[in-house]
Motif scaffolding. Structure first.
Motif, PDB file in Angstrom:
ATOM      1  N   HIS A  27      48.380  31.760  43.541  1.00 22.89           N
ATOM      2  CA  HIS A  27      48.959  30.411  43.604  1.00 22.89           C
ATOM      3  C   HIS A  27      49.305  29.767  42.256  1.00 22.89           C
ATOM      4  CE1 HIS A  27      48.200  30.614  47.806  1.00 22.89           C
ATOM      5  NE2 HIS A  27      46.900  30.449  47.718  1.00 22.89           N
ATOM      6  N   LYS A  28      49.319  30.545  41.159  1.00 16.67           N
ATOM      7  CA  LYS A  28      49.537  29.898  39.854  1.00 16.67           C
ATOM      8  C   LYS A  28      50.963  29.334  39.715  1.00 16.67           C
ATOM      9  CE  LYS A  28      45.909  32.545  37.621  1.00 16.67           C
ATOM     10  NZ  LYS A  28      45.459  33.412  36.541  1.00 16.67           N
ATOM     11  N   GLU A  29      51.932  29.995  40.329  1.00 19.13           N
ATOM     12  CA  GLU A  29      53.312  29.463  40.287  1.00 19.13           C
ATOM     13  C   GLU A  29      53.429  28.239  41.191  1.00 19.13           C
ATOM     14  OE1 GLU A  29      53.032  32.906  40.413  1.00 19.13           O
ATOM     15  OE2 GLU A  29      53.948  33.454  38.491  1.00 19.13           O
ATOM     16  N   THR A  56      45.204  27.718  30.880  1.00 15.12           N
ATOM     17  CA  THR A  56      44.125  28.030  29.927  1.00 15.12           C
ATOM     18  C   THR A  56      43.865  29.540  29.834  1.00 15.12           C
ATOM     19  OG1 THR A  56      42.200  27.870  31.430  1.00 15.12           O
ATOM     20  CG2 THR A  56      43.046  25.800  30.510  1.00 15.12           C
ATOM     21  N   ASP A  57      44.571  30.341  30.671  1.00 17.93           N
ATOM     22  CA  ASP A  57      44.434  31.804  30.555  1.00 17.93           C
ATOM     23  C   ASP A  57      44.933  32.269  29.186  1.00 17.93           C
ATOM     24  OD1 ASP A  57      43.461  32.335  33.139  1.00 17.93           O
ATOM     25  OD2 ASP A  57      45.477  32.384  33.984  1.00 17.93           O
ATOM     26  N   ALA A  58      46.061  31.667  28.750  1.00 14.70           N
ATOM     27  CA  ALA A  58      46.694  32.127  27.513  1.00 14.70           C
ATOM     28  C   ALA A  58      45.840  31.810  26.277  1.00 14.70           C
ATOM     29  CB  ALA A  58      48.093  31.514  27.397  1.00 14.70           C
ATOM     30  N   ASP A 115      36.657  44.248  27.231  1.00 15.91           N
ATOM     31  CA  ASP A 115      37.161  43.995  28.581  1.00 15.91           C
ATOM     32  C   ASP A 115      37.515  42.513  28.739  1.00 15.91           C
ATOM     33  OD1 ASP A 115      34.836  42.555  29.067  1.00 15.91           O
ATOM     34  OD2 ASP A 115      34.093  43.848  30.649  1.00 15.91           O
ATOM     35  N   GLY A 116      37.785  42.060  29.977  1.00 14.80           N
ATOM     36  CA  GLY A 116      38.301  40.702  30.194  1.00 14.80           C
ATOM     37  C   GLY A 116      37.249  39.615  30.370  1.00 14.80           C
ATOM     38  N   LYS A 117      35.984  39.966  30.127  1.00 15.06           N
ATOM     39  CA  LYS A 117      34.928  38.981  30.401  1.00 15.06           C
ATOM     40  C   LYS A 117      35.041  37.743  29.496  1.00 15.06           C
ATOM     41  CE  LYS A 117      30.515  39.226  29.441  1.00 15.06           C
ATOM     42  NZ  LYS A 117      29.474  39.945  28.907  1.00 15.06           N
ATOM     43  N   ASP A 118      35.301  37.977  28.213  1.00 15.55           N
ATOM     44  CA  ASP A 118      35.408  36.829  27.300  1.00 15.55           C
ATOM     45  C   ASP A 118      36.641  35.977  27.608  1.00 15.55           C
ATOM     46  OD1 ASP A 118      33.088  37.398  26.058  1.00 15.55           O
ATOM     47  OD2 ASP A 118      33.980  38.237  24.239  1.00 15.55           O
ATOM     48  N   MET A 119      37.721  36.630  28.073  1.00 14.79           N
ATOM     49  CA  MET A 119      38.914  35.869  28.468  1.00 14.79           C
ATOM     50  C   MET A 119      38.567  34.931  29.618  1.00 14.79           C
ATOM     51  SD  MET A 119      42.449  37.351  30.054  1.00 14.79           S
ATOM     52  CE  MET A 119      43.705  36.257  30.679  1.00 14.79           C
ATOM     53  N   LEU A 120      37.837  35.479  30.589  1.00  9.95           N
ATOM     54  CA  LEU A 120      37.409  34.684  31.739  1.00  9.95           C
ATOM     55  C   LEU A 120      36.541  33.505  31.290  1.00  9.95           C
ATOM     56  CD1 LEU A 120      37.145  34.638  34.904  1.00  9.95           C
ATOM     57  CD2 LEU A 120      35.021  35.897  34.594  1.00  9.95           C
ATOM     58  N   ALA A 168      53.582  43.520  33.859  1.00  9.92           N
ATOM     59  CA  ALA A 168      54.542  42.423  33.714  1.00  9.92           C
ATOM     60  C   ALA A 168      54.291  41.332  34.749  1.00  9.92           C
ATOM     61  CB  ALA A 168      55.964  42.985  33.851  1.00  9.92           C
ATOM     62  N   GLY A 169      53.040  41.175  35.165  1.00  6.30           N
ATOM     63  CA  GLY A 169      52.699  40.144  36.143  1.00  6.30           C
ATOM     64  C   GLY A 169      52.340  38.822  35.467  1.00  6.30           C
ATOM     65  N   GLY A 170      51.645  37.958  36.214  1.00  9.13           N
ATOM     66  CA  GLY A 170      51.318  36.628  35.718  1.00  9.13           C
ATOM     67  C   GLY A 170      50.501  36.650  34.429  1.00  9.13           C
TER      68      GLY A 170
HETATM   69  P1  NDP Z   1      50.125  40.714  39.095  1.00  7.86           P
HETATM   70  O1  NDP Z   1      50.008  41.184  40.493  1.00  7.86           O
HETATM   71  O2  NDP Z   1      50.895  39.462  38.802  1.00  7.86           O
HETATM   72  O3  NDP Z   1      50.781  41.908  38.186  1.00  7.86           O
HETATM   73  C1  NDP Z   1      50.313  43.199  38.231  1.00  7.86           C
HETATM   74  C2  NDP Z   1      51.139  44.089  37.270  1.00  7.86           C
HETATM   75  O4  NDP Z   1      50.485  45.345  37.208  1.00  7.86           O
HETATM   76  C3  NDP Z   1      52.574  44.371  37.717  1.00  7.86           C
HETATM   77  O5  NDP Z   1      53.386  44.382  36.576  1.00  7.86           O
HETATM   78  C4  NDP Z   1      52.492  45.752  38.372  1.00  7.86           C
HETATM   79  O6  NDP Z   1      53.665  46.536  38.220  1.00  7.86           O
HETATM   80  C5  NDP Z   1      51.393  46.396  37.564  1.00  7.86           C
HETATM   81  N1  NDP Z   1      50.603  47.379  38.291  1.00  7.86           N
HETATM   82  C6  NDP Z   1      49.824  47.161  39.388  1.00  7.86           C
HETATM   83  N2  NDP Z   1      49.206  48.302  39.737  1.00  7.86           N
HETATM   84  C7  NDP Z   1      49.563  49.251  38.829  1.00  7.86           C
HETATM   85  C8  NDP Z   1      49.263  50.623  38.661  1.00  7.86           C
HETATM   86  N3  NDP Z   1      48.415  51.267  39.494  1.00  7.86           N
HETATM   87  N4  NDP Z   1      49.805  51.290  37.628  1.00  7.86           N
HETATM   88  C9  NDP Z   1      50.627  50.654  36.774  1.00  7.86           C
HETATM   89  N5  NDP Z   1      50.996  49.359  36.884  1.00  7.86           N
HETATM   90  C10 NDP Z   1      50.469  48.663  37.907  1.00  7.86           C
HETATM   91  O7  NDP Z   1      48.653  40.619  38.558  1.00  7.86           O
HETATM   92  P2  NDP Z   1      48.004  39.570  37.516  1.00  7.86           P
HETATM   93  O8  NDP Z   1      48.775  39.577  36.260  1.00  7.86           O
HETATM   94  O9  NDP Z   1      47.761  38.280  38.200  1.00  7.86           O
HETATM   95  O10 NDP Z   1      46.555  40.235  37.303  1.00  7.86           O
HETATM   96  C11 NDP Z   1      46.450  41.508  36.698  1.00  7.86           C
HETATM   97  C12 NDP Z   1      44.996  41.836  36.377  1.00  7.86           C
HETATM   98  O11 NDP Z   1      44.446  40.868  35.500  1.00  7.86           O
HETATM   99  C13 NDP Z   1      44.058  41.878  37.586  1.00  7.86           C
HETATM  100  O12 NDP Z   1      43.276  43.048  37.466  1.00  7.86           O
HETATM  101  C14 NDP Z   1      43.208  40.638  37.419  1.00  7.86           C
HETATM  102  O13 NDP Z   1      41.922  40.851  37.964  1.00  7.86           O
HETATM  103  C15 NDP Z   1      43.157  40.486  35.910  1.00  7.86           C
HETATM  104  N6  NDP Z   1      42.924  39.107  35.439  1.00  7.86           N
HETATM  105  C16 NDP Z   1      41.881  38.856  34.581  1.00  7.86           C
HETATM  106  C17 NDP Z   1      41.644  37.582  34.087  1.00  7.86           C
HETATM  107  C18 NDP Z   1      40.490  37.313  33.187  1.00  7.86           C
HETATM  108  O14 NDP Z   1      40.147  36.135  32.968  1.00  7.86           O
HETATM  109  N7  NDP Z   1      39.869  38.322  32.609  1.00  7.86           N
HETATM  110  C19 NDP Z   1      42.522  36.445  34.450  1.00  7.86           C
HETATM  111  C20 NDP Z   1      43.611  36.795  35.332  1.00  7.86           C
HETATM  112  C21 NDP Z   1      43.794  38.099  35.794  1.00  7.86           C
HETATM  113  P3  NDP Z   1      54.956  46.386  39.198  1.00  7.86           P
HETATM  114  O15 NDP Z   1      55.751  45.214  38.643  1.00  7.86           O
HETATM  115  O16 NDP Z   1      55.673  47.686  39.027  1.00  7.86           O
HETATM  116  O17 NDP Z   1      54.450  46.153  40.575  1.00  7.86           O
END
Ligand code: NDP
Length: 261
Positions: free
Chosen positions: A62-64, A98-100, A227-232, A121-123
């Motif tokens: 729901h971030k968008e 605040t993620d960034a 890993d992502g723990k400190d980001m969280l 290339a996700g959120g």
């Molecule tokens: P999105 O669903 O927005 O994006 C996922 C991206 O990963 C897409 O670009 C997708 O590619 C790619 N992808 C997914 N599966 C694979 C795979 N098996 N091999 C290669 N590429 C893959 O996810 P988010 O950006 O929201 O989240 C991503 C990760 O970040 C999650 O694991 C989440 O738990 C973690 N996270 C951690 C945070 C923290 O505080 N530490 C905060 C937010 C997120 P394609 O475009 O081709 O589908």
């Protein structure tokens, strides 16, 4: 009593309530932070208001929708076009990301990394890339498919899909894909990752509390990694600052919130 929540779907796994309630309790605040399973992002604003919340964090997917639900967007969220923290200010909803800055704070020991490659290339990739660019890092994107790359191209990043990637040398490689989260897969082809890690100094995986195959390989290559723990943790610390109107320093919040881990 002020009431805060995290909105997401799923949301039962989130440790944000524990992080925030630990800090709330230790700082003797009259507040409570809960979780809310929000299925439909279109009603995010309505839920915020009817539940009489003072602030929320927003997680997948729901971030968008949160970005659209706010009256005003502040800071880097306006470029990322995604919001993970909303506060109520004079009956108006104000959105932040605040993620960034949380990510940036988490990797402060890697800040001499000038050339950065983001996998995915996700959120999360959007938030991290925009912020690193603002801080003058050179950032390239590599994604499995082409479909999500237009955001990065419009924002001036060199971006590749697996099909057209031209390898070069990077100081820091960041995994923002979910590869390795619930399986043992790598985010890119293993031979390619080996080549990237030969010349890299640092690796970060945003997945937390798991030694992913990506991080295991970084360790095998002798890279510094985390890993992502400190980001969280840091995204929570910065959100908490907004929730309580900068009443506490980041240092104080960090000290108390860390106890949740
Ligand atoms: P999105 O669903 O927005 O994006 C996922 C991206 O990963 C897409 O670009 C997708 O590619 C790619 N992808 C997914 N599966 C694979 C795979 N098996 N091999 C290669 N590429 C893959 O996810 P988010 O950006 O929201 O989240 C991503 C990760 O970040 C999650 O694991 C989440 O738990 C973690 N996270 C951690 C945070 C923290 O505080 N530490 C905060 C937010 C997120 P394609 O475009 O081709 O589908």
């Amino acid at each position: 009593m002020k009431l805060f929540a995290i909105f997401g779907d799923p949301v039962s796994h989130s440790i944000s309530p524990l992080m925030h309630n630990t800090a709330i309790k230790n700082l003797f605040l009259d507040a409570c932070y809960t979780r809310y399973l929000l299925k439909n992002g279109d009603i995010l604003r309505e839920k915020f208001l009817t539940l009489k919340l003072s602030g929320v964090n927003v997680t997948v997917p729901h971030k968008e929708a949160a970005f659209r639900a706010c009256d005003e967007i502040r800071g880097v969220a306006s470029k990322i076009k995604a919001v993970n923290t909303i506060i109520k200010e004079n009956d108006r909803l104000i959105g932040y990301n605040t993620d960034a800055p949380g990510f940036y704070e988490a990797i402060k020991e890697f800040k001499d990394a000038k050339r950065v490659l983001i996998l995915g290339a996700g959120g999360t990739a959007k938030a991290i890339s925009i912020y690193l660019k603002e801080k003058n890092h050179s950032v390239n994107i590599l994604n499995r498919s082409q479909k999500r790359l237009s955001f990065f191209e419009e924002n001036g990043f060199i971006s590749y899909s697996w099909d057209n990637f031209k390898i070069s040398s990077y100081d820091l490689v960041i995994n923002t894909t979910s590869a390795g989260l619930s399986d043992q897969s790598l985010p890119v082809d293993e031979a390619l990752l080996d080549k990237l890690f030969v010349s890299a100094k640092y690796a970060v995986d945003v997945i937390y509390n798991k030694n992913t195959p990506f991080l295991q390989k970084a360790s095998d290559f002798g890279l510094k990694y985390k890993d992502g723990k400190d980001m969280l943790l840091y995204q929570g610390v910065i959100a908490f600052e907004y929730f309580f109107n900068h009443k506490f320093s980041q240092k104080t919040i960090l000290k108390e919130m860390k106890k949740a881990f």
